[in-house]
Design an enzyme around this catalytic site. Structure first.
Site, PDB file in Angstrom:
ATOM      1  N   ASP A 298      -5.461  -4.458  -6.442  1.00  0.00           N
ATOM      2  CA  ASP A 298      -5.218  -5.661  -6.504  1.00  0.00           C
ATOM      3  C   ASP A 298      -6.168  -6.673  -6.063  1.00  0.00           C
ATOM      4  O   ASP A 298      -5.878  -8.010  -5.789  1.00  0.00           O
ATOM      5  CB  ASP A 298      -3.928  -5.967  -5.945  1.00  0.00           C
ATOM      6  CG  ASP A 298      -3.687  -5.305  -4.619  1.00  0.00           C
ATOM      7  OD1 ASP A 298      -4.645  -4.679  -3.942  1.00  0.00           O
ATOM      8  OD2 ASP A 298      -2.605  -5.409  -3.829  1.00  0.00           O
TER       9      ASP A 298
ATOM     10  N   HIS B   2      -7.414   0.325  -3.869  1.00  0.00           N
ATOM     11  CA  HIS B   2      -6.348  -0.618  -4.259  1.00  0.00           C
ATOM     12  C   HIS B   2      -6.905  -1.425  -5.332  1.00  0.00           C
ATOM     13  O   HIS B   2      -8.033  -2.185  -5.353  1.00  0.00           O
ATOM     14  CB  HIS B   2      -5.886  -1.478  -3.024  1.00  0.00           C
ATOM     15  CG  HIS B   2      -5.453  -0.469  -1.893  1.00  0.00           C
ATOM     16  ND1 HIS B   2      -5.232  -0.911  -0.724  1.00  0.00           N
ATOM     17  CD2 HIS B   2      -5.172   0.521  -1.962  1.00  0.00           C
ATOM     18  CE1 HIS B   2      -4.953   0.034   0.191  1.00  0.00           C
ATOM     19  NE2 HIS B   2      -4.692   1.368  -0.721  1.00  0.00           N
TER      20      HIS B   2
ATOM     21  N   ASP C  15       0.755  -1.198   0.019  1.00  0.00           N
ATOM     22  CA  ASP C  15      -0.224  -0.242  -0.037  1.00  0.00           C
ATOM     23  C   ASP C  15       0.851   1.249   0.132  1.00  0.00           C
ATOM     24  O   ASP C  15       0.541   2.226  -0.303  1.00  0.00           O
ATOM     25  CB  ASP C  15      -0.841  -0.011   1.179  1.00  0.00           C
ATOM     26  CG  ASP C  15      -1.835  -1.063   1.318  1.00  0.00           C
ATOM     27  OD1 ASP C  15      -1.824  -1.926   0.305  1.00  0.00           O
ATOM     28  OD2 ASP C  15      -2.492  -1.212   2.376  1.00  0.00           O
TER      29      ASP C  15
ATOM     30  N   ASP D 226      -2.105   5.821  -3.110  1.00  0.00           N
ATOM     31  CA  ASP D 226      -1.826   4.607  -2.229  1.00  0.00           C
ATOM     32  C   ASP D 226      -0.991   3.907  -3.541  1.00  0.00           C
ATOM     33  O   ASP D 226      -1.576   3.807  -4.531  1.00  0.00           O
ATOM     34  CB  ASP D 226      -2.999   3.876  -1.588  1.00  0.00           C
ATOM     35  CG  ASP D 226      -3.369   4.369  -0.177  1.00  0.00           C
ATOM     36  OD1 ASP D 226      -2.816   5.699   0.105  1.00  0.00           O
ATOM     37  OD2 ASP D 226      -4.052   3.685   0.335  1.00  0.00           O
TER      38      ASP D 226
ATOM     39  N   CYS E 238      -0.876  -7.834  -1.146  1.00  0.00           N
ATOM     40  CA  CYS E 238      -0.808  -6.596  -0.330  1.00  0.00           C
ATOM     41  C   CYS E 238       0.073  -6.748   0.728  1.00  0.00           C
ATOM     42  O   CYS E 238       0.693  -5.781   1.037  1.00  0.00           O
ATOM     43  CB  CYS E 238      -2.028  -6.376   0.473  1.00  0.00           C
ATOM     44  SG  CYS E 238      -3.624  -6.150  -0.338  1.00  0.00           S
TER      45      CYS E 238
HETATM   46  O1  DAV Z   1     -11.800  -5.291  -2.940  1.00  0.00           O
HETATM   47  O2  DAV Z   1     -11.938  -5.085  -0.717  1.00  0.00           O
HETATM   48  C1  DAV Z   1      -9.133  -4.657  -0.863  1.00  0.00           C
HETATM   49  C2  DAV Z   1      -7.597  -3.929  -0.789  1.00  0.00           C
HETATM   50  C3  DAV Z   1      -6.885  -4.301   0.216  1.00  0.00           C
HETATM   51  N1  DAV Z   1      -5.687  -3.461   0.218  1.00  0.00           N
HETATM   52  C4  DAV Z   1     -11.264  -5.036  -1.774  1.00  0.00           C
HETATM   53  C5  DAV Z   1     -10.094  -4.263  -1.821  1.00  0.00           C
END
Ligand code: DAV
Length: 380
Positions: free
Chosen positions: A252, A250, A113, A199, A358
């Site tokens: 990913d 994010h 992150d 981020d 992550c």
């Molecule tokens: O789809 O909940 C979570 C990303 C975690 N860093 C999601 C994204």
């Protein structure tokens, strides 16, 4: 010219891995409620009844997560990868700056992150949430070490935003679903466009091309900053959007490249039509992930990520992938596509912000900057 081997060199999410940083859960805290974040208990009855906890997480919970992180590190070491860990930092301390205060910080489980490697450059992201303002600190000793031992390594830290009240649009949290749906093409979330905010985990590296998701944690100004920062080095930065993800943070768990030519896609969060062209115009294939093993309601009580953490896989090479042990449908799909799949338990890490991708930050992957997208779309 005699060339000392570089330590920092990583251009993609899938090239053969040689050195990586894996997070650690020591001294982790619950993320505080703040203008950029409204953590909630997973259970809707409990969420309506009791507030989200504050302060430090329990020692046993930290220990379970650390055991799974150690398993992740051990598997990589057994594959010949050099694994480094962040240094300890007391996340229980409050933060007070001229612009804001928070009662405690978060954790160093998710280096992805905060930190990103673009070729021979290490860049520290601005971050978007107050509790994560100082999250670069647990990585600083490692960065100094890389900077001192690798003469080719370039180190940058993006400008820190104020994170003052004016940086956030707190009305965002009150919008009813119908309003979100009506506004889904606006890509306006809980941060305004006044400051540079991103981020690192909203970026995804595909050789010469970097895609960056506009989200709750990355604004257009942040993407613009990345463009101006990276494009003079010959990289190309493309904003990408997933209009059906109303709370994006994010990239990913949404759009995950597995090897040259193949992206694991989220069937509930299709990419915007206009953003598809880069991939389809260069012969890339989208492979939809199967439904995850857990529903959103079955995710751990304090976990703030969605069930799509299933997609947060980590590539050891273009043919070897680490996947959560209970995600059998995804494992089957990857096997059918010719990948070697390594299954590991990781659910105790989920409430610390993510899964394998992550919890890692790749420092060195074999390979150079390749142009996988020679047909560049003309953006309107
Ligand atoms: O789809 O909940 C979570 C990303 C975690 N860093 C999601 C994204």
């Amino acid at each position: 010219m005699s060339k000392r081997a570089s330590i920092v060199n990583s251009w993609t999410e899938w090239d053969e891995l040689e050195e990586v940083v894996i997070g650690r859960a020591d001294s982790a805290c619950f993320e505080p409620v703040e203008p950029g974040n409204r953590p909630e208990l997973r259970d809707s009855f409990l969420a309506a009844t009791i507030p989200f906890p504050t302060g430090r997480k329990r020692d046993a919970v930290v220990q379970w997560a650390n055991e799974e992180l150690a398993g992740f590190a051990a598997l990589l070491e057994a594959q010949g990868v050099k694994v480094r860990r962040p240094h300890c930092h007391d996340f229980g301390q409050p933060i007070q700056t001229p612009h804001f205060s928070v009662p405690n910080q978060y954790c160093a489980v998710c280096p992805r992150d905060v930190m990103i490697t673009f070729g021979n450059e290490i860049l520290e992201a601005t971050m978007s949430r107050r509790a994560r303002f100082f999250e670069y600190l647990p990585y600083r000793k490692l960065v100094y070490e890389y900077w001192q031992s690798d003469p080719h390594m370039i180190w940058n830290a993006a400008p820190k935003p104020t994170m003052a009240d004016a940086m956030y649009n707190v009305d965002f949290w009150k919008w009813p679903t119908a309003h979100r749906h009506a506004r889904m093409q606006d890509f306006e979330f809980c941060i305004t466009q006044d400051e540079v905010v991103f981020d690192a985990a909203d970026c995804c590296r595909l050789g010469r091309d970097i895609i960056v998701q506009e989200s709750m944690t990355t604004n257009r100004t942040g993407i613009h900053w990345l463009k101006r920062h990276l494009e003079p080095r010959g990289l190309r930065v493309h904003p990408v959007h997933f209009p059906l993800d109303f709370f994006p943070s994010h990239i990913d768990c949404t759009f995950v490249p597995l090897c040259p030519g193949m992206i694991l896609t989220n069937p509930e969060r299709p990419i915007r039509e206009n953003d598809k062209r880069l991939f389809l115009g260069n012969g890339w294939e989208f492979v939809d992930a199967p439904q995850p093993a857990l529903t959103n309601d079955e995710m751990p009580l304090f976990c703030q990520s969605s069930k799509w953490l299933s997609m947060n896989v980590f590539s050891i090479s273009p043919t070897k992938i680490i996947c959560e042990e209970r995600e059998s449908s995804l494992q089957k799909l990857l096997l059918s596509r010719g990948f070697e799949v390594y299954a590991l338990p990781f659910r105790n890490v989920f409430e610390f912000g993510g899964s394998f991708h992550c919890a890692s930050w790749d420092i060195r992957r074999r390979g150079e900057c390749v142009d996988y997208f020679p047909n560049q779309p003309e953006y309107a």
